[in-house]
Design an enzyme around this catalytic site. Structure first.
Site, PDB file in Angstrom:
ATOM      1  N   CYS A  74      29.253  50.782  37.083  1.00  0.00           N
ATOM      2  CA  CYS A  74      29.171  50.234  38.504  1.00  0.00           C
ATOM      3  C   CYS A  74      30.165  49.147  38.596  1.00  0.00           C
ATOM      4  O   CYS A  74      29.869  48.147  38.091  1.00  0.00           O
ATOM      5  CB  CYS A  74      27.982  50.137  39.046  1.00  0.00           C
ATOM      6  N   ASN A 149      31.563  56.659  34.488  1.00  0.00           N
ATOM      7  CA  ASN A 149      30.855  57.750  34.739  1.00  0.00           C
ATOM      8  C   ASN A 149      31.614  58.589  35.570  1.00  0.00           C
ATOM      9  O   ASN A 149      32.833  58.603  35.856  1.00  0.00           O
ATOM     10  CB  ASN A 149      29.586  57.030  35.902  1.00  0.00           C
ATOM     11  N   HIS A 151      33.555  61.355  38.126  1.00  0.00           N
ATOM     12  CA  HIS A 151      34.109  61.689  39.518  1.00  0.00           C
ATOM     13  C   HIS A 151      34.625  62.883  39.534  1.00  0.00           C
ATOM     14  O   HIS A 151      35.602  63.271  38.846  1.00  0.00           O
ATOM     15  CB  HIS A 151      34.824  60.408  39.825  1.00  0.00           C
ATOM     16  N   GLU A 200      28.024  58.744  46.579  1.00  0.00           N
ATOM     17  CA  GLU A 200      27.751  58.337  45.045  1.00  0.00           C
ATOM     18  C   GLU A 200      26.280  58.948  44.547  1.00  0.00           C
ATOM     19  O   GLU A 200      25.375  59.040  45.350  1.00  0.00           O
ATOM     20  CB  GLU A 200      27.500  56.806  45.202  1.00  0.00           C
ATOM     21  N   CYS A 209      32.733  51.726  46.140  1.00  0.00           N
ATOM     22  CA  CYS A 209      32.295  52.128  45.061  1.00  0.00           C
ATOM     23  C   CYS A 209      33.460  51.849  44.091  1.00  0.00           C
ATOM     24  O   CYS A 209      34.499  52.247  44.196  1.00  0.00           O
ATOM     25  CB  CYS A 209      32.137  53.757  45.081  1.00  0.00           C
ATOM     26  N   GLY A 212      34.683  54.732  41.952  1.00  0.00           N
ATOM     27  CA  GLY A 212      35.164  55.457  42.698  1.00  0.00           C
ATOM     28  C   GLY A 212      36.582  55.238  42.872  1.00  0.00           C
ATOM     29  O   GLY A 212      37.435  56.259  42.916  1.00  0.00           O
TER      30      GLY A 212
END
Length: 270
Positions: A74, A149, A151, A200, A209, A212
């Protein structure tokens, strides 16, 4: 026993931070994380952050979305934790080692190198991740990037025209994405500027984000739509994203402390 916490946010993406490096905190479970994140009966946040000692870095950061699921990375939380730490730090996450340090404009985070292979996103089966031959209603031909993570990014004429609150959950839970997916809709406004909204995974629509913004910038750079340094503007505000020649992604933006408090774990079944 009452457990102290720090409430923080990065561009409105808010966190409850428990510092297990210095404080005695309960063993974190998915249920406890979800209970603390509940905005009606808990402290309330998009993500719950747990800091722990690390043998591989200055400290370890664990990240739990508001539904209690633990995730790998994050970016906004990393900036908040960097602010809380107060100096440059190497941070261990489930998505890899990253660095945070004070910088003009807030906190800079070295997010590592992006991953593009289909099985590193991951996807359920092999396909080109630069222009994926798939679509959902008016959203099609996305690009996929893992920045700690997963996307998926759709480039659209007007990001505000997409009903992301409706279609985001459908894409997040599509069988194509075995670990679910973060859904980004982006509009290129200049060679150095992108507007972005994010659904999210495990948290829903968010004001900002960080991963993101990184994934979207990298996707746009891979397609030749923007230069190697861009400003990504989310509903909560702007982030500066640079993709260095050595392959590292650097994200810079603001973070802030909101307030401090404490809670009794027994109130949440711990």
């Amino acid at each position: 026993m009452r457990v102290p916490f720090v409430k923080m946010h990065g561009l409105g993406n808010d966190f409850v931070v428990l510092d297990g490096r210095t404080d005695s905190i309960p063993a974190m479970t998915n249920a406890l994380a979800a209970a603390l994140a509940d905005r009606h009966t808990g402290v309330g946040c998009d993500q719950l952050i747990v800091l722990e000692p690390s043998d591989a870095a200055d400290f370890r950061m664990r990240i739990f979305n508001s539904d209690g699921s633990e995730v790998e990375a994050c970016g906004n939380a990393t900036r908040a934790v960097g602010l809380l730490h107060g100096k440059a730090a190497r941070i261990e996450t489930a998505g890899g080692l990253i660095s945070a340090s004070p910088a003009a404009g807030g906190i800079s985070v070295e997010m590592g190198q992006p991953r593009f292979d289909w099985d590193r996103i991951p996807l359920a089966y092999a396909m080109d991740t630069l222009t994926m031959p798939v679509g959902w209603e008016e959203l099609d031909a996305p690009t996929a990037v893992n920045v700690g993570n997963p996307h998926v990014i759709f480039f659209v004429p007007d990001t505000d025209a997409v009903d992301l609150g409706r279609i985001g959950p459908e894409i997040e839970h599509d069988p194509l994405f075995p670990e679910r997916i973060n859904v980004n809709v982006a509009t290129i406004t200049a060679r150095d500027a992108i507007r972005l909204r994010v659904w999210e995974r495990g948290a829903g629509l968010t004001r900002a984000c960080g991963t993101g913004a990184c994934a979207t910038a990298i996707g746009a750079m891979r397609r030749g739509l923007v230069d190697r340094a861009v400003t990504v503007t989310l509903p909560g505000g702007p982030l500066r994203i640079e993709w260095r020649e050595d392959g590292e992604i650097v994200m810079t933006g603001a973070a802030a402390e909101s307030f401090r408090g404490s809670f009794d774990p027994t109130d949440y079944g711990a």
